[in-house]
Write an enzyme that holds these catalytic residues in place. Structure first.
Site, PDB file in Angstrom:
ATOM      1  N   ASP A 175       0.869  -1.167   0.000  1.00 38.03           N
ATOM      2  CA  ASP A 175       0.000   0.000   0.000  1.00 38.03           C
ATOM      3  C   ASP A 175       0.916   1.232   0.000  1.00 38.03           C
ATOM      4  O   ASP A 175       1.957   1.223   0.656  1.00 38.03           O
ATOM      5  CB  ASP A 175      -0.854   0.046   1.268  1.00 38.03           C
ATOM      6  CG  ASP A 175      -1.651  -1.240   1.480  1.00 38.03           C
ATOM      7  OD1 ASP A 175      -2.119  -1.811   0.476  1.00 38.03           O
ATOM      8  OD2 ASP A 175      -1.808  -1.642   2.644  1.00 38.03           O
TER       9      ASP A 175
ATOM     10  N   ASP B 148      -1.314  -2.882  -4.243  1.00 40.99           N
ATOM     11  CA  ASP B 148      -2.410  -3.210  -3.346  1.00 40.99           C
ATOM     12  C   ASP B 148      -3.192  -1.919  -3.097  1.00 40.99           C
ATOM     13  O   ASP B 148      -3.673  -1.303  -4.041  1.00 40.99           O
ATOM     14  CB  ASP B 148      -1.888  -3.886  -2.072  1.00 40.99           C
ATOM     15  CG  ASP B 148      -3.017  -4.539  -1.293  1.00 40.99           C
ATOM     16  OD1 ASP B 148      -4.035  -4.889  -1.901  1.00 40.99           O
ATOM     17  OD2 ASP B 148      -2.897  -4.681  -0.060  1.00 40.99           O
TER      18      ASP B 148
ATOM     19  N   ASP C 193      -4.537   1.899   3.244  1.00 44.61           N
ATOM     20  CA  ASP C 193      -5.275   0.860   3.962  1.00 44.61           C
ATOM     21  C   ASP C 193      -5.102   1.061   5.464  1.00 44.61           C
ATOM     22  O   ASP C 193      -4.016   1.424   5.939  1.00 44.61           O
ATOM     23  CB  ASP C 193      -4.788  -0.534   3.556  1.00 44.61           C
ATOM     24  CG  ASP C 193      -5.314  -0.950   2.178  1.00 44.61           C
ATOM     25  OD1 ASP C 193      -6.033  -0.155   1.543  1.00 44.61           O
ATOM     26  OD2 ASP C 193      -4.994  -2.078   1.756  1.00 44.61           O
TER      27      ASP C 193
ATOM     28  N   ARG D 253     -13.571   0.324  -3.215  1.00 45.12           N
ATOM     29  CA  ARG D 253     -13.085   0.595  -1.851  1.00 45.12           C
ATOM     30  C   ARG D 253     -12.896   2.103  -1.636  1.00 45.12           C
ATOM     31  O   ARG D 253     -11.784   2.572  -1.428  1.00 45.12           O
ATOM     32  CB  ARG D 253     -11.779  -0.137  -1.557  1.00 45.12           C
ATOM     33  CG  ARG D 253     -11.868  -1.631  -1.766  1.00 45.12           C
ATOM     34  CD  ARG D 253     -10.595  -2.343  -1.304  1.00 45.12           C
ATOM     35  NE  ARG D 253     -10.736  -3.786  -1.427  1.00 45.12           N
ATOM     36  CZ  ARG D 253      -9.771  -4.660  -1.189  1.00 45.12           C
ATOM     37  NH1 ARG D 253      -8.576  -4.232  -0.802  1.00 45.12           N
ATOM     38  NH2 ARG D 253      -9.979  -5.943  -1.309  1.00 45.12           N
TER      39      ARG D 253
END
Ligand code: CA
Ligand code: CA
Length: 449
Positions: free
Chosen positions: A226, A265, A269, A321
């Site tokens: 991330d 990714d 996050d 997301r």
């Protein structure tokens, strides 16, 4: 800014990283930042009441740093040294790290570029990996294993040691001027508290060695990094950051084994009991899995944590997301979602297990019509409160829609439209129709005002 003209002097960093006695520029006087004269972003703290990160003690980052722990860095090794190098995780010394210019994490001492082949284990090659784990050969029942998969994992570990940098407690990382950028880095705020990341462009945390997972849908490539990962951490403020995929945007990724060879990714996050996070005035650009809050349906220790405020951000060309939530009480307000190509869009708000997502005064600008109910995806949750959402299609003016009602009209089971909590910690909620123009001026790196 280099030199002695502004009270700047050279100091040797306390901790050298991986074989280099990195020189880090220490600053003894408050540096002047872009924007208002005399303003020092490094010493600024989160405003009282500005989202969950303002709870109780608030979030001050490295504002209390002494002169010996204020750094201006221009290389990856300097950046790492300023944070405490390999000992950064668990460090609590207040620090301010000013990032100047463009820093590539895939570079060694003296600016030596490190390529994917530099990290590759002698036992790994992509061609051999593709041949061995092709579903026609390996099947789809079990994950890859054996010497090739082990060689891939070793290769990945080598790159991981290069590009992942932990961030300790009481730290502010801030870009100096409008063009500060980290490329290829994965900033990992793990087991820390009181961290601020501001005014930076964070690009392309690419993984040279994605792993094949045949059991993920019709097979998927999973990558490690991330751009920012907040894990087991509290009181974090991420503000005026531009997140993107840099040189590897989604459209540039090839297909391998029949699906997109994803080298990224998340952009940001937030997982594993992280709590009290404010995400404000950022731009999330052209990316697939953008912001995950909570990483497992069965991690019940996350209950009562994962409280995050997401406000005044632009999500531009992001696929899914935005965020996807498990467990947390998450307040999402005054964001602008720009989704030009609905073919590249899956959903905005992911309603996961025990999530309590409270969305208000958000605006969607869609390239063409998307069913309003499809802005939500139910990942096993039961509720979402979404009020004052506005949608504009093409050049038309935005109109107010009821996302939860539209979802319930077209999906089963219905989601409850109240979430059992009322956000209290927030700044002014700007009227939604004003948000696109406001954020065009104010969101992202270089726009701190
Ligand atoms: Ca992640
Ligand atoms: Ca229904």
């Amino acid at each position: 800014m280099r030199g002695s003209g502004r009270g700047v002097r050279w100091v040797r960093a306390g901790t050298a990283v991986v074989g280099t006695a990195a020189l880090v520029l220490g600053v003894t006087a408050a540096p002047v930042e872009a924007g208002r004269p005399g303003r020092d972003l490094g010493r600024e703290t989160l405003r009282a009441g500005d989202g969950w990160a303002a709870l109780d003690t608030g979030t001050t980052g490295g504002a209390a740093a002494d002169a010996a722990h204020v750094f201006v860095v221009r290389t990856w090794d300097e950046f790492r040294a300023a944070l405490g190098g390999t000992a950064a995780r668990g460090d609590t010394t207040p620090r301010i790290v000013y990032v100047e210019g463009r820093i590539d994490a895939n570079t060694g001492p003296g600016g030596t570029v490190r390529t994917c082949s530099d990290y590759a284990d002698p036992g790994y090659s992509l061609d051999a990996y593709l041949a061995a784990y092709d579903p026609a050969v390996w099947g789809t029942e079990t994950r890859p294993s054996g010497p090739l998969e082990e060689a891939r994992a070793r290769s990945q570990a080598t790159q991981n040691a290069q590009v992942r940098q932990f961030v300790g407690s009481n730290v502010t990382i801030v870009g100096r001027g409008p063009r500060a950028q980290l490329v290829g880095a994965s900033l990992t705020v793990r087991g820390s508290t009181n961290v601020i990341i501001r005014n930076l462009r964070l690009s392309d945390a690419y993984d040279c060695f994605p792993g094949w997972d045949p059991g993920d849908g019709s097979g998927a490539w999973n990558s490690q990094y991330d751009n920012v990962w907040v894990v087991e951490s509290t009181h974090v403020w991420v503000d005026h950051v531009t997140f993107d995929d840099g040189a590897h945007p989604p459209a540039s990724l090839p297909e391998r084994l029949g699906v997109k060879y994803e080298v990224h990714d998340g952009l940001l996050d937030i997982t594993n009991n992280s709590d009290l996070v404010t995400v404000s005035y950022n731009r999330f650009v052209d990316h697939d899995k953008t912001m995950l809050i909570g990483s497992s349906n069965t991690r019940y220790t996350d209950r009562g944590t994962l409280r995050v405020t997401v406000h005044h951000n632009v999500f531009d060309g992001t696929t899914q997301r935005l965020p996807r939530v498990r467990f947390g009480q998450v307040h999402v307000y005054d964001n602008h979602y720009v989704l030009k190509d609905p073919d590249d869009f899956l959903y905005a708000w992911g309603v996961g297990v025990e999530s309590q997502l409270y969305a208000e005064s958000n605006v969607f600008t869609l390239g063409r019509k998307v069913p309003v109910g499809d802005l939500v995806y139910d990942w096993g949750g039961t509720m979402i409160q979404a009020s004052d959402t506005w949608v504009a299609v093409g050049p038309r003016r935005p109109a107010r829609v009821d996302v939860a009602a539209a979802y319930n009209a077209t999906h089963e089971p219905d989601l409850a439209t109240e979430v059992g909590w009322e956000p209290v910690l927030h700044g002014r909620i700007d009227p939604a129709p004003a948000i696109p123009a406001l954020l065009a001026r104010t969101a992202g790196a270089g726009r701190t005002g």
